[in-house]
Structures are given as structure tokens and as C-alpha cells.
Design an enzyme around this catalytic site. Structure first.
Site, short mmCIF file in Angstrom:
data_model
loop_
_atom_site.label_atom_id
_atom_site.label_comp_id
_atom_site.label_asym_id
_atom_site.label_seq_id
_atom_site.Cartn_x
_atom_site.Cartn_y
_atom_site.Cartn_z
N HIS A 134 37.37 33.12 48.40
CA HIS A 134 37.72 34.44 47.88
C HIS A 134 36.45 35.22 47.48
CE1 HIS A 134 40.68 37.15 45.80
NE2 HIS A 134 39.58 37.49 45.16
N GLU A 135 35.59 34.56 46.70
CA GLU A 135 34.37 35.24 46.22
C GLU A 135 33.36 35.45 47.36
OE1 GLU A 135 34.52 36.67 43.50
OE2 GLU A 135 36.31 35.62 42.77
N HIS A 161 34.33 38.61 49.16
CA HIS A 161 33.84 39.82 48.48
C HIS A 161 32.35 40.05 48.76
CE1 HIS A 161 37.41 40.74 46.23
NE2 HIS A 161 37.38 39.64 45.49
N ASP A 170 42.18 42.68 42.28
CA ASP A 170 41.55 43.42 43.38
C ASP A 170 42.52 44.45 43.96
OD1 ASP A 170 39.35 41.71 43.12
OD2 ASP A 170 40.25 40.26 44.50
#
Length: 242
Positions: free
Chosen positions: A34-35, A38, A110
Site C-alpha cells: 500500500h505504502e 503511494h 485516501d
């Protein structure tokens, strides 16, 4: 030291680190992808702010975080920058879909920020191709007897157009994120391995990964830099005591 200053900034923005929280390997892998999603989208798109830190250590309510910071105090935010930032917000959800083949609840913040940004683009900043340069005002609520009701100063037809334009912005941003992560899948996998091993990486590691540097070399340089920072902290503490 700068390490203390950066930690102070992150603590104010995101909350304190929660290293004592027990995290499963499954959760850790989801958070890492997930990170990484980003971070990679932010690095590829030209109008996103520079990535300063990526971590899978929980802070506040977040399971992990990707910290971007502007290099200047610009007074205006452009259409292109807004679209790139929304795509970056979608990067975490896109990475989960692409790699995990599933989606989690971790993207709720988000999605909330991206939707709010897209709606303001359409309603307040005149950035909709369909509605054009018009200010439609922000939605507000009034109390009517037993409940609150939303009040609009536009017709139901315009309300439908607003919803369609917001969805168009979000769908385009999500597809942009998917395309970028598909193209940089190898970098994303390496970033995830590094995050799971080190838990937190910084701008230097992100830049090195994007440049195609070998993972072993990046790990070695990170470890050397962390040791140097620890030495500086110890020296600072020793000097303050003297």
C-alpha cells in the site's frame, strides 16, 4: 538533530509511532505494498511533492504512512498538481488490487481525501470540463426538526453532473495509478522487501530504488547512514550532558 526534528514533524502530523502493536505478516505485506504504491506514483508523476519518508510502522490510526513535503510555499495549487495528488492517493488501493488481488479497508482515508479533493475541483474551483468555470458552493447542512438535511443551491440535474464529473476524475486517477504501478512492478516489489526488512525508508532509498540500484547496495548504504545518525545522536547527548 535533524532526526529529532523530522520525528517531531511526523508525530504532530500523523501521531506517535506504535511499535508495540502486534502486526501479522499478512497485514505487514498489505501495508508495505500500500505504502510503496503511494511512494512510486508520487515519484513518477511530475507535480507531486517529493517523497521524504515511507514507513510500515503504525502512527495514529494509520497502519503505515508515506510522507511527502513541498519544496516551496506555493500560494496556488494547479489543476495538474491536483490530479497528480489524487492519483498518488489512489496508489495504495491500486497496489493492493494489482499485487494482493484483493482490496482492504486501509484505503478509507485516501478515498475520503481524494473524493473531497475531486468534489472541490468540480464545485468550487471550476475545474470540470463538463460544468466549466462555475462556483457551485460547498454543501452544508441545516437542522430541520428531528434531523439534518443537506442544502444545495443547484438543480438535481446539476447534482447528477457533479457526481459524474467527480467519478470521472477519481476513475482517471485510479487508472493512472494502476498503469504506473504495473510499469514499475519490479521497483515496487523491491521497495516492499526493503520496507518489511527495515520498516522505514527515506528519500535516498526511494530515489535509489527508482534509479534501479541493486537492493543489497541500498540496504548497506541505509545501514551505514543509520549507524552514522545513531553516532551523531550519542555525541549530541554526550555534549549536552557536558
Amino acid at each position: 538533530t535533524m532526526l529529532d526534528i523530522n520525528e517531531g514533524i511526523n508525530k504532530v502530523i500523523m501521531g506517535p509511532q506504535k511499535k508495540s502493536r502486534v502486526i501479522t505478516e499478512v497485514d505487514k505485506r498489505i501495508t508495505a505494498y500500500h505504502e510503496a504504491g503511494h511512494a512510486i506514483v508520487a515519484k513518477v508523476l511530475p507535480h507531486c511533492d517529493p517523497v521524504h519518508e515511507v514507513s510500515i510502522i503504525p502512527r495514529g490510526r494509520a497502519a503505515g504512512y508515506t510522507m511527502t513535503r513541498p519544496e516551496s510555499d506555493d500560494a496556488h495549487t494547479t489543476f495538474n498538481k491536483l490530479n497528480d495528488e489524487i492519483a498518488m492517493m489512489m496508489g495504495g488501493r491500486a497496489a493492493e488490487e494489482l499485487v494482493i488481488k484483493d482490496i482492504s479497508t486501509g484505503a478509507v482515508g485516501d478515498l475520503q481525501m481524494a473524493t473531497d479533493r475531486a468534489r472541490k475541483m468540480v464545485m468550487e474551483w471550476g475545474m470540470s470540463s463538463e460544468l466549466g468555470p462555475i462556483y457551485l458552493g460547498s454543501t452544508h447542512e441545516i437542522f430541520l426538526g428531528r434531523d439534518y438535511q443537506s442544502v444545495h443551491n443547484y438543480s438535481e440535474k446539476v447534482a447528477s453532473l457533479i457526481d459524474a464529473e467527480v467519478k470521472k476524475i477519481l476513475d482517471k486517477a485510479y487508472q493512472t495509478a494502476l498503469n504506473i504501478l504495473s510499469e514499475h512492478r519490479d521497483v515496487m516489489d523491491k521497495m516492499v522487501r526493503l520496507l518489511i526488512d527495515k520498516e522505514t525508508i527515506y528519500a535516498e532509498e526511494v530515489d535509489a530504488l527508482m534509479a534501479g540500484k541493486p537492493l543489497e547496495e541500498i540496504e548497506r548504504e541505509l545501514e551505514e547512514r543509520l549507524q552514522l545518525r545513531a553516532k551523531q545522536v550519542n555525541e549530541a547527548v554526550s555534549n549536552s550532558q557536558n
